[in-house]
Write a protein that holds these residues in place. Structure first.
Motif, PDB file in Angstrom:
ATOM      1  N   ALA A  78     -55.508 -38.819 -34.766  1.00 49.12           N
ATOM      2  CA  ALA A  78     -56.703 -39.581 -34.392  1.00 49.12           C
ATOM      3  C   ALA A  78     -56.397 -41.067 -34.305  1.00 49.12           C
ATOM      4  CB  ALA A  78     -57.823 -39.321 -35.400  1.00 49.12           C
ATOM      5  N   ARG A  79     -55.571 -41.573 -35.232  1.00 51.85           N
ATOM      6  CA  ARG A  79     -55.189 -42.993 -35.188  1.00 51.85           C
ATOM      7  C   ARG A  79     -54.305 -43.288 -33.976  1.00 51.85           C
ATOM      8  NH1 ARG A  79     -58.531 -46.208 -38.015  1.00 51.85           N
ATOM      9  NH2 ARG A  79     -59.911 -44.502 -37.460  1.00 51.85           N
TER      10      ARG A  79
ATOM     11  N   LEU B 110     -56.693 -43.647 -31.133  1.00 50.95           N
ATOM     12  CA  LEU B 110     -57.410 -44.916 -31.231  1.00 50.95           C
ATOM     13  C   LEU B 110     -56.498 -46.080 -30.834  1.00 50.95           C
ATOM     14  CD1 LEU B 110     -59.912 -46.517 -31.970  1.00 50.95           C
ATOM     15  CD2 LEU B 110     -59.177 -46.445 -34.373  1.00 50.95           C
TER      16      LEU B 110
ATOM     17  N   TRP C 220     -55.592 -37.070 -39.194  1.00 49.22           N
ATOM     18  CA  TRP C 220     -55.731 -38.524 -39.300  1.00 49.22           C
ATOM     19  C   TRP C 220     -54.682 -39.222 -38.435  1.00 49.22           C
ATOM     20  CZ3 TRP C 220     -58.987 -42.150 -41.159  1.00 49.22           C
ATOM     21  CH2 TRP C 220     -58.503 -43.464 -41.202  1.00 49.22           C
TER      22      TRP C 220
ATOM     23  N   PHE D 125     -60.878 -47.881 -41.741  1.00 45.98           N
ATOM     24  CA  PHE D 125     -61.665 -46.735 -41.304  1.00 45.98           C
ATOM     25  C   PHE D 125     -62.548 -47.024 -40.087  1.00 45.98           C
ATOM     26  CE2 PHE D 125     -60.907 -46.315 -45.889  1.00 45.98           C
ATOM     27  CZ  PHE D 125     -60.241 -45.105 -45.919  1.00 45.98           C
ATOM     28  N   VAL D 126     -62.381 -48.163 -39.451  1.00 43.20           N
ATOM     29  CA  VAL D 126     -63.282 -48.489 -38.339  1.00 43.20           C
ATOM     30  C   VAL D 126     -62.914 -47.684 -37.098  1.00 43.20           C
ATOM     31  CG1 VAL D 126     -63.727 -50.786 -39.247  1.00 43.20           C
ATOM     32  CG2 VAL D 126     -61.931 -50.484 -37.533  1.00 43.20           C
ATOM     33  N   ASP D 127     -63.918 -47.449 -36.252  1.00 48.84           N
ATOM     34  CA  ASP D 127     -63.742 -46.576 -35.090  1.00 48.84           C
ATOM     35  C   ASP D 127     -63.722 -47.392 -33.798  1.00 48.84           C
ATOM     36  OD1 ASP D 127     -66.379 -47.369 -34.934  1.00 48.84           O
ATOM     37  OD2 ASP D 127     -67.220 -45.382 -35.272  1.00 48.84           O
ATOM     38  N   TRP D 128     -63.665 -46.696 -32.657  1.00 49.02           N
ATOM     39  CA  TRP D 128     -63.562 -47.382 -31.377  1.00 49.02           C
ATOM     40  C   TRP D 128     -64.744 -48.309 -31.090  1.00 49.02           C
ATOM     41  CZ3 TRP D 128     -60.987 -49.767 -28.053  1.00 49.02           C
ATOM     42  CH2 TRP D 128     -61.493 -50.045 -26.770  1.00 49.02           C
TER      43      TRP D 128
ATOM     44  N   LYS E 258     -56.365 -46.493 -27.101  1.00 52.16           N
ATOM     45  CA  LYS E 258     -57.551 -47.154 -26.561  1.00 52.16           C
ATOM     46  C   LYS E 258     -57.509 -48.654 -26.823  1.00 52.16           C
ATOM     47  CE  LYS E 258     -60.954 -43.383 -26.863  1.00 52.16           C
ATOM     48  NZ  LYS E 258     -62.243 -42.968 -27.487  1.00 52.16           N
TER      49      LYS E 258
ATOM     50  N   TYR F 200     -66.397 -50.168 -33.013  1.00 48.49           N
ATOM     51  CA  TYR F 200     -66.127 -51.423 -33.728  1.00 48.49           C
ATOM     52  C   TYR F 200     -64.985 -52.186 -33.051  1.00 48.49           C
ATOM     53  CZ  TYR F 200     -65.033 -54.730 -37.455  1.00 48.49           C
ATOM     54  OH  TYR F 200     -64.792 -55.883 -38.162  1.00 48.49           O
ATOM     55  N   TRP F 201     -63.896 -51.486 -32.766  1.00 47.69           N
ATOM     56  CA  TRP F 201     -62.748 -52.140 -32.146  1.00 47.69           C
ATOM     57  C   TRP F 201     -63.116 -52.753 -30.799  1.00 47.69           C
ATOM     58  CZ3 TRP F 201     -58.456 -54.185 -33.607  1.00 47.69           C
ATOM     59  CH2 TRP F 201     -57.823 -53.740 -34.770  1.00 47.69           C
TER      60      TRP F 201
END
Length: 320
Positions: free
Chosen positions: A199-200, A203, A196, A122-125, A206, A127-128
């Motif tokens: 959105a993935r 992500l 979902w 569930f981590v987002d940009w 990116k 965090y990445w």
């Protein structure tokens, strides 16, 4: 000697140092020097000083980032770790002596397929972005990049007349995607939503862009042979078995359909998977794939297992 790719490498490394140290410290305390690889063709990182600044030396973005990490660890006694993503800086920086080190191994791999469920589900940009910086500082240049593959699955099976609504009875919920991808279960924790998946996908784009800008070669998935129930219903001619029950998941959630490697459809689906994935994410021609994770194959003779592995390779990227 200044390496040909120096400007791009410096820009990527400068961006990393700005994110970790802050823009003012990065501009005031550090300068970057890109050099050629050593006489054996190995990547090189180094440290030095000039005009009161710390000089980070490297033969590429990863080497420059690794030099920065070397300086933090050995001269500032601070660690930019996976838990906090923070480094502590003194008011005055010690200047290191001039020194270079050559890379010991050509490739450094990072991440397990299950990490994308246990830790990264569930981590987002934001965090990445920090984690990719951490990877580069550790010298990692071959990271597993497993986000967004459900979009590839959607686009692949659309070509075989399977709708998204039918895929919702196949693709698991987000926390269980690693085990879905390895054929251990299906639909558990679902249904997955279109939002979902899209959105993935965004992500992943990116993440891949940043990884590649740092000189990394992301490892992408390939087709392992697992099929949606709707595909089997619509293609009764397909030669399939059902994967062994894994952890006793009941009925609709277990016994995932596995396409036999000798079926010509295996090649068709596998090539479609790579084609759709490459359209979305590009490729560095390195892939990861699990067909029998913690499961017994339908047959144990070596010829069968060899044919299964061969099918995965030949159904993918000819340049892999």
């Amino acid at each position: 000697l200044i390496a040909a790719g120096g400007a791009a490498d410096n820009k990527a490394a400068e961006g990393l140092v700005k994110r970790v140290a802050g823009e003012e410290r990065a501009a005031t305390w550090f300068r970057f020097e890109t050099i050629d690889k050593d006489v054996d063709g190995k990547e090189v990182m180094g440290l030095g000083s000039q005009d009161g600044k710390v000089v980070l030396i490297g033969s590429g973005s990863i080497s420059l980032a690794s030099a920065f990490n070397w300086y933090l660890n050995d001269y500032l006694n601070t660690t930019y770790d996976w838990s906090t993503y923070e480094a502590i800086f003194p008011e005055v920086l010690p200047l290191p002596p001039s020194q270079n080190l050559s890379r010991v191994v050509k490739l450094s791999y990072h991440l397990n397929v299950c990490t994308y469920g246990y830790t990264l589900a569930f981590v987002d940009w934001p965090y990445w972005e920090k984690h990719i910086d951490w990877m580069a500082m550790q010298g990692i240049n071959l990271p597993l990049a497993f986000l967004g593959q459900e979009k590839v699955i959607e686009r692949t099976f659309t070509r075989f007349n399977v709708s998204f609504e039918e895929l919702q009875h196949f693709i698991s919920g987000p926390a269980f995607l690693p085990w879905f991808r390895m054929g251990n279960l299906q639909a558990w924790g679902g249904p997955i939503t279109q939002h979902w998946i899209d959105a993935r996908m965004d992500l992943q784009m990116k993440v891949l862009s940043r990884m590649r800008s740092m000189g990394m070669k992301p490892v992408l998935p390939a087709f392992a042979g697992f099929l949606p129930p709707a595909f089997v219903q619509k293609h009764p001619e397909a030669k399939v078995t059902q994967s062994a029950d894994w952890n006793n998941f009941p009925g609709e959630y277990g016994s995932v359909y596995l396409l036999e490697s000798v079926d010509p459809m295996f090649q068709n689906i596998g090539k479609a998977f790579i084609e759709e994935q490459t359209k979305l994410y590009g490729t560095d021609h390195i892939y990861q794939c699990d067909t029998y994770n913690e499961m017994n194959p339908p047959k144990s003779d070596l010829d069968y297992l060899a044919a299964s592995s061969k099918a995965v390779f030949s159904a993918g990227d000819s340049q892999a």
